[in-house]
Scaffold this motif. Structure first.
Motif, PDB file in Angstrom:
ATOM      1  N   GLU A  16      -1.861   9.970  -2.537  1.00 25.93           N
ATOM      2  CA  GLU A  16      -2.772   9.751  -1.413  1.00 25.93           C
ATOM      3  C   GLU A  16      -4.236   9.831  -1.848  1.00 25.93           C
ATOM      4  OE1 GLU A  16      -3.625  11.662   3.006  1.00 25.93           O
ATOM      5  OE2 GLU A  16      -1.849  12.300   1.892  1.00 25.93           O
ATOM      6  N   SER A  17      -4.558  10.739  -2.764  1.00 27.14           N
ATOM      7  CA  SER A  17      -5.959  10.899  -3.181  1.00 27.14           C
ATOM      8  C   SER A  17      -6.474   9.647  -3.909  1.00 27.14           C
ATOM      9  CB  SER A  17      -6.151  12.142  -4.045  1.00 27.14           C
ATOM     10  OG  SER A  17      -5.444  12.016  -5.253  1.00 27.14           O
ATOM     11  N   GLU A  18      -5.618   8.999  -4.727  1.00 33.29           N
ATOM     12  CA  GLU A  18      -6.039   7.772  -5.418  1.00 33.29           C
ATOM     13  C   GLU A  18      -6.233   6.629  -4.420  1.00 33.29           C
ATOM     14  OE1 GLU A  18      -7.023   7.167  -8.634  1.00 33.29           O
ATOM     15  OE2 GLU A  18      -6.931   9.360  -8.716  1.00 33.29           O
ATOM     16  N   MET A  19      -5.400   6.599  -3.392  1.00 36.15           N
ATOM     17  CA  MET A  19      -5.563   5.573  -2.355  1.00 36.15           C
ATOM     18  C   MET A  19      -6.891   5.765  -1.633  1.00 36.15           C
ATOM     19  SD  MET A  19      -3.078   3.364  -2.325  1.00 36.15           S
ATOM     20  CE  MET A  19      -3.151   2.596  -0.714  1.00 36.15           C
ATOM     21  N   LYS A  20      -7.239   7.015  -1.340  1.00 34.33           N
ATOM     22  CA  LYS A  20      -8.518   7.292  -0.672  1.00 34.33           C
ATOM     23  C   LYS A  20      -9.692   6.906  -1.569  1.00 34.33           C
ATOM     24  CE  LYS A  20      -7.003  10.961   2.430  1.00 34.33           C
ATOM     25  NZ  LYS A  20      -7.024  12.375   2.760  1.00 34.33           N
ATOM     26  N   LYS A  21      -9.613   7.250  -2.855  1.00 34.75           N
ATOM     27  CA  LYS A  21     -10.686   6.885  -3.802  1.00 34.75           C
ATOM     28  C   LYS A  21     -10.852   5.372  -3.861  1.00 34.75           C
ATOM     29  CE  LYS A  21     -10.006  10.701  -6.996  1.00 34.75           C
ATOM     30  NZ  LYS A  21      -9.554  11.037  -8.356  1.00 34.75           N
ATOM     31  N   ARG A  40       0.835  -1.208   0.000  1.00 34.64           N
ATOM     32  CA  ARG A  40       0.000   0.000   0.000  1.00 34.64           C
ATOM     33  C   ARG A  40       0.869   1.258   0.000  1.00 34.64           C
ATOM     34  NH1 ARG A  40      -2.894  -3.401   3.746  1.00 34.64           N
ATOM     35  NH2 ARG A  40      -4.802  -4.108   2.752  1.00 34.64           N
ATOM     36  N   GLU A  65       0.735   4.137  -2.854  1.00 32.04           N
ATOM     37  CA  GLU A  65       0.516   5.544  -2.520  1.00 32.04           C
ATOM     38  C   GLU A  65       1.658   6.415  -3.055  1.00 32.04           C
ATOM     39  OE1 GLU A  65       0.076   8.362   1.391  1.00 32.04           O
ATOM     40  OE2 GLU A  65      -1.124   6.511   1.337  1.00 32.04           O
ATOM     41  N   LYS A 109     -10.108   3.165  -1.572  1.00 32.83           N
ATOM     42  CA  LYS A 109     -10.704   2.684  -0.324  1.00 32.83           C
ATOM     43  C   LYS A 109     -12.204   2.965  -0.293  1.00 32.83           C
ATOM     44  CE  LYS A 109     -10.014   2.642   4.625  1.00 32.83           C
ATOM     45  NZ  LYS A 109      -9.216   3.051   5.751  1.00 32.83           N
ATOM     46  N   GLU A 110     -12.616   4.160  -0.746  1.00 34.97           N
ATOM     47  CA  GLU A 110     -14.037   4.520  -0.784  1.00 34.97           C
ATOM     48  C   GLU A 110     -14.824   3.593  -1.697  1.00 34.97           C
ATOM     49  OE1 GLU A 110     -13.929   8.615  -2.028  1.00 34.97           O
ATOM     50  OE2 GLU A 110     -13.174   9.305  -0.074  1.00 34.97           O
TER      51      GLU A 110
END
Length: 183
Positions: A77-82, A68, A72, A84-85
Motif C-alpha cells: 500500500e505504501s508504494e501505491m501511495k508514493k 492496481r 498493491e 500516486k503522490e
C-alpha cells in the motif's frame, strides 16, 4: 463474472468480452480475489471503437481496478501511495488491459503513459507483420526485458568477424528505468 484458478493463473471470464482476464496465481492473492465481486468496465474514449475492457471490483464501496489491486498486493500500500503522490500510474506494458500479470505491470509517470499510448503502442501494432516486440518486467530482479521475435528473415551482423548470422529472436535486459527501455 466467473473467477477461477487454472494452473498458475487466476482467470476472469465474462460474457461482456471475448478474452479472458488473468493474473499470476499466488495463494494470498487468490484468497483476497475470491472474496470480492469482479466485473468489467470499459475505458472512456472519444472513439467508441477503441474502448478497452478493465476488470474492477466495487467491493465494500471502494472501487479498484484489478491491475492496481495486483500491484498493491506485490508492492504494498505504501508504494501505491508514493506512486500516486508522484503522479505515476500502473501501466500495462503489453497494452492489453486484461493481462494483469505482475510481469506486464509497472509504475510509470502519467505523462509517459499517455505518450506511450499515443505513439509506441500504435507503432508496435503497425510492425507486427515484420516482428513482434514485447516488454516484460521481472518482479524478482526488477529488470525489464525486451523480446523481439522476427516474422521476416533477419540477421545479426558480426562486424568483428565480418559475418551475417540469421536470427529468429532477440532478448535485451535493462535496469529499472522504463523511460530508457521505451526509448
Amino acid at each position: 463474472m466467473e473467477v477461477y484458478v487454472s494452473g498458475n493463473q487466476i482467470l476472469f471470464e465474462s460474457d461482456k468480452v471475448k478474452s479472458l482476464g488473468f493474473t499470476d496465481y499466488n495463494e494470498v492473492l487468490w484468497n483476497k480475489i475470491k472474496e470480492m465481486k469482479w466485473n468489467i468496465r470499459f475505458s472512456r474514449s472519444k472513439n467508441k471503437k477503441k474502448q478497452k475492457p478493465y476488470i474492477y471490483s466495487s467491493n465494500k464501496g471502494n472501487p479498484v481496478d484489478l491491475h492496481r489491486f495486483v500491484m498493491e498486493h506485490w508492492y504494498g500500500e505504501s508504494e501505491m501511495k508514493k506512486a500516486k503522490e508522484r503522479d505515476y500510474v500502473v501501466d500495462h506494458l503489453s497494452n492489453e488491459s486484461l493481462n494483469c500479470k505482475i510481469s506486464n505491470l509497472c509504475f510509470i509517470p502519467r505523462t509517459l503513459n499517455t505518450s506511450k499510448g499515443n505513439d509506441f503502442d500504435i507503432r508496435r501494432k503497425e510492425v507486427e507483420k515484420m516482428f513482434a516486440l514485447n516488454i516484460f518486467k521481472d518482479f524478482r530482479t526488477q529488470l525489464f526485458q525486451i523480446t523481439i521475435v522476427f516474422n521476416d528473415p533477419a540477421s545479426f551482423i558480426d562486424l568483428e568477424n565480418n559475418k551475417r548470422l540469421p536470427i529468429a529472436k532477440f532478448f535485451l535486459l535493462y535496469d529499472n528505468k522504463f523511460r530508457r527501455v521505451l526509448t
